[in-house]
Write a protein that holds these residues in place. Structure first.
Motif, PDB file in Angstrom:
ATOM      1  N   LEU A  49       6.329   3.968  44.165  1.00  0.00           N
ATOM      2  CA  LEU A  49       6.669   5.370  43.940  1.00  0.00           C
ATOM      3  C   LEU A  49       6.127   6.307  45.013  1.00  0.00           C
ATOM      4  O   LEU A  49       6.821   7.251  45.408  1.00  0.00           O
ATOM      5  CB  LEU A  49       6.153   5.813  42.568  1.00  0.00           C
ATOM      6  CG  LEU A  49       6.877   5.268  41.346  1.00  0.00           C
ATOM      7  CD1 LEU A  49       6.296   5.878  40.075  1.00  0.00           C
ATOM      8  CD2 LEU A  49       8.379   5.546  41.431  1.00  0.00           C
ATOM      9  N   SER A  52       8.080   5.971  48.338  1.00  0.00           N
ATOM     10  CA  SER A  52       9.462   6.323  48.032  1.00  0.00           C
ATOM     11  C   SER A  52       9.607   7.824  47.848  1.00  0.00           C
ATOM     12  O   SER A  52      10.548   8.440  48.378  1.00  0.00           O
ATOM     13  CB  SER A  52       9.923   5.590  46.776  1.00  0.00           C
ATOM     14  OG  SER A  52      11.233   5.971  46.419  1.00  0.00           O
ATOM     15  N   ALA A  53       8.683   8.438  47.109  1.00  0.00           N
ATOM     16  CA  ALA A  53       8.740   9.876  46.866  1.00  0.00           C
ATOM     17  C   ALA A  53       8.547  10.664  48.163  1.00  0.00           C
ATOM     18  O   ALA A  53       9.248  11.654  48.418  1.00  0.00           O
ATOM     19  CB  ALA A  53       7.685  10.277  45.840  1.00  0.00           C
ATOM     20  N   THR A  57      11.492  12.908  49.805  1.00  0.00           N
ATOM     21  CA  THR A  57      11.226  14.342  49.963  1.00  0.00           C
ATOM     22  C   THR A  57      11.491  14.795  51.394  1.00  0.00           C
ATOM     23  O   THR A  57      12.129  15.829  51.639  1.00  0.00           O
ATOM     24  CB  THR A  57       9.777  14.664  49.574  1.00  0.00           C
ATOM     25  OG1 THR A  57       9.564  14.325  48.194  1.00  0.00           O
ATOM     26  CG2 THR A  57       9.478  16.147  49.778  1.00  0.00           C
ATOM     27  N   VAL A 177      13.977   3.642  39.890  1.00  0.00           N
ATOM     28  CA  VAL A 177      14.440   4.619  40.878  1.00  0.00           C
ATOM     29  C   VAL A 177      15.831   4.239  41.401  1.00  0.00           C
ATOM     30  O   VAL A 177      16.725   5.089  41.508  1.00  0.00           O
ATOM     31  CB  VAL A 177      13.439   4.723  42.040  1.00  0.00           C
ATOM     32  CG1 VAL A 177      13.992   5.615  43.158  1.00  0.00           C
ATOM     33  CG2 VAL A 177      12.107   5.278  41.538  1.00  0.00           C
ATOM     34  N   ALA A 198      14.070   6.197  50.617  1.00  0.00           N
ATOM     35  CA  ALA A 198      13.512   5.988  49.279  1.00  0.00           C
ATOM     36  C   ALA A 198      13.137   4.542  48.987  1.00  0.00           C
ATOM     37  O   ALA A 198      12.293   4.296  48.123  1.00  0.00           O
ATOM     38  CB  ALA A 198      14.506   6.477  48.222  1.00  0.00           C
TER      39      ALA A 198
END
Length: 226
Positions: A49, A52-53, A57, A177, A198
């Protein structure tokens, strides 16, 4: 029902194989009791996460790609919550078999890094066979690369933390996700940019992040007979 049935059949089979065939302690497989599972599990979740976040972003802020929900956010969030439960019942037996049972037994005869590669190859054969059977040979190259890359990352995470709960947490986050962003509930202007930002970023950075979050002496080269 399929996920629950797989868990109900596969987990007892591994228990029987470990006790009757190997005659070795269950603890050697790395599936810690629930009382000690939270930290390695969350490390696995965060290993996917966090990069990926960050990658997603940056891609959204720079306009490299965009995301447009096609249904209400409540539907997307609700589906993601249900998906986490379903994926858990698929990830548990899968990780117990490949990163637990197979990888641990391979480590008795070869270097742990080599055991991780061999189990990744076996995992690829297993996963690709299911996809080819349902979707045809056209998916061979794409799915083969995906399964092998995922198998390698999960095998290395298993070595780094000594726990199967870490490679359970990583694919749970990955599937949650992926199936949320790549479904018809969401559209994007560039699926390639979305994949790179991502998903590929998480695959590349996961083991580096885990090395910081779970620092421990890792044996990469010596077989570990039980």
């Amino acid at each position: 029902m399929n996920a629950v049935l797989i868990s109900a059949l596969a987990v007892p089979l591994v228990v029987v194989a470990r006790r009757r065939l190997d005659r070795r302690p269950w603890a050697g497989l790395g599936l810690d009791p629930l009382s000690r599972a939270a930290r390695p599990f969350l490390v696995g979740v965060a290993a996917f996460l966090v990069p990926s976040a960050i990658g997603l972003t940056v891609a959204l802020l720079t306009g490299w790609t965009d995301l447009r929900p096609q249904v209400p956010w409540s539907t997307i969030v609700g589906w993601a919550g249900l998906l986490v439960v379903l994926v858990f019942f698929e990830a548990l037996p899968e990780e117990l078999i490949f990163r637990g049972y197979l990888q641990r037994n391979l480590m008795t005869a070869m270097a742990p890094w080599a055991a991780a590669m061999v189990q990744a190859a076996l995992f690829t054969v297993f996963g690709v066979a299911l996809w080819v059977a349902s979707a045809g040979w056209g998916v061979l190259a794409e799915r083969g690369l995906l399964f092998f890359g995922l198998g390698v990352v999960l095998g290395l995470l298993r070595l780094q933390t000594g726990s199967v709960w870490t490679p359970i947490g990583f694919p749970l986050a990955f599937q949650g996700v992926a199936q949320s962003l790549l479904s018809d509930r969401m559209s994007t202007s560039s699926s390639d940019a979305l994949m790179l930002s991502a998903f590929v970023s998480a695959f590349v950075l996961a083991t580096t992040l885990v090395a910081f979050w779970s620092p421990r002496a890792v044996n990469w080269s010596r077989p570990e007979p039980e």
